[in-house]
Design an enzyme around this catalytic site. Structure first.
Site, PDB file in Angstrom:
ATOM      1  N   ARG A  44       0.784  -1.238   0.000  1.00 51.11           N
ATOM      2  CA  ARG A  44       0.000   0.000   0.000  1.00 51.11           C
ATOM      3  C   ARG A  44       0.819   1.294   0.000  1.00 51.11           C
ATOM      4  NH1 ARG A  44      -5.109   0.838   3.551  1.00 51.11           N
ATOM      5  NH2 ARG A  44      -3.623   0.766   5.265  1.00 51.11           N
ATOM      6  N   ASP A  45       2.134   1.217   0.120  1.00 52.70           N
ATOM      7  CA  ASP A  45       2.944   2.445   0.060  1.00 52.70           C
ATOM      8  C   ASP A  45       4.276   2.162  -0.636  1.00 52.70           C
ATOM      9  OD1 ASP A  45       3.368   5.168   0.438  1.00 52.70           O
ATOM     10  OD2 ASP A  45       4.314   4.902   2.390  1.00 52.70           O
ATOM     11  N   LEU A  46       4.204   1.404  -1.720  1.00 47.57           N
ATOM     12  CA  LEU A  46       5.413   1.063  -2.461  1.00 47.57           C
ATOM     13  C   LEU A  46       5.894   2.290  -3.229  1.00 47.57           C
ATOM     14  CD1 LEU A  46       7.154  -1.506  -3.080  1.00 47.57           C
ATOM     15  CD2 LEU A  46       5.896  -1.634  -5.239  1.00 47.57           C
ATOM     16  N   ASN A  50      11.076   3.404  -0.334  1.00 45.28           N
ATOM     17  CA  ASN A  50      10.860   2.176   0.425  1.00 45.28           C
ATOM     18  C   ASN A  50      11.530   0.970  -0.221  1.00 45.28           C
ATOM     19  OD1 ASN A  50       9.405   3.351   2.481  1.00 45.28           O
ATOM     20  ND2 ASN A  50       7.410   2.977   1.561  1.00 45.28           N
ATOM     21  N   THR A  85       1.307   7.563  -0.626  1.00 48.70           N
ATOM     22  CA  THR A  85       2.084   8.693  -1.133  1.00 48.70           C
ATOM     23  C   THR A  85       1.593   9.085  -2.510  1.00 48.70           C
ATOM     24  OG1 THR A  85       4.012   7.900   0.104  1.00 48.70           O
ATOM     25  CG2 THR A  85       4.415   9.527  -1.621  1.00 48.70           C
TER      26      THR A  85
END
Length: 233
Positions: A44-46, A50, A85
């Protein structure tokens, strides 16, 4: 990895074989999370910040603070609290709070196009039009000029057919509709040249597909940090 992508010296270090190695490693990592792990994990926040690189430039997916774990046959869910993001979130998640493995596929596609171009989606600007990086890549592809997307720092080290294939895969991953995007098992096969590539459709957030000025404003934000939005009632 974000520091390498945003710095000219770092960009010079990332020759084509290294970029392809990183792209393939991220794909295999996502395949493990989505399919080979005991429980299905959606990150969900790749995003590039990260993705950690070890001394051999092997990528490691990090920061699972926003991840969701699915058991059994469950493959998607909805939320009223959208976190992630800008620039990496797919439209169905940013607008409706719907997420699935195809959400990570979209984020992966953004990363692929960023690595190929050496430019960040949320910071992209082109004087000739007002598209983001995804729209710019789609425009070049549609006009038969995909290689113009390529980072000039890697021009001397590329294998043209591999670059075009990766641009093609990146565009398949960022398509507007989740059902049109390949799953990560297909992506890995595509990267290895073991599966035919269908024609991509226009990407998410392409200007002609955005329904309101509010959506345009929210989805073109250049905010660098993770966000938390509450949907209006």
């Amino acid at each position: 990895m974000e520091n390498l992508m945003s710095d000219q010296t770092g960009s010079k270090v990332l020759h084509w074989n290294m970029r392809l190695h990183i792209i393939s490693g991220i794909a295999r990592g996502l395949l493990y999370l989505h399919q080979d792990s005991r429980l299905r994990i959606i990150h969900r926040d790749l995003k590039t910040s990260n993705i950690l690189l070890d001394s051999n430039m092997n990528p490691k997916i990090s920061d699972f603070g926003l991840a969701r774990v699915f058991g059994g046959d469950r493959v998607e869910a909805n939320t009223i609290r959208v976190v992630g993001t800008h620039g990496y979130m797919p439209p169905e998640y940013a607008v409706y709070g719907s997420y699935s493995v195809k959400s990570d596929v979209f984020s992966f596609g953004v990363i692929v196009l960023e690595m190929l171009s050496g430019r960040k989606n949320r910071e992209f600007f082109e004087e000739q039009h007002h598209h983001n990086l995804l729209g710019h890549a789609w425009r070049l592809w549609s006009e038969g000029r995909p290689l113009e997307l390529m980072d000039s720092f890697m021009r001397d080290s590329v294998i043209i057919s591999e670059v075009i294939r990766c641009i093609h895969i990146g565009l398949l991953c960022v398509q507007e509709r989740p059902d049109d995007r390949p799953d990560m098992s297909s992506v890995v096969l595509m990267l290895n040249g073991e599966r035919a590539l269908p024609n991509p459709r226009q990407p998410g957030f392409y200007p002609h597909e955005v329904g309101s000025s509010t959506s345009k404003h929210e989805l073109s934000s250049t905010n660098e940090i993770s966000i938390s939005l509450i949907e209006a009632r």
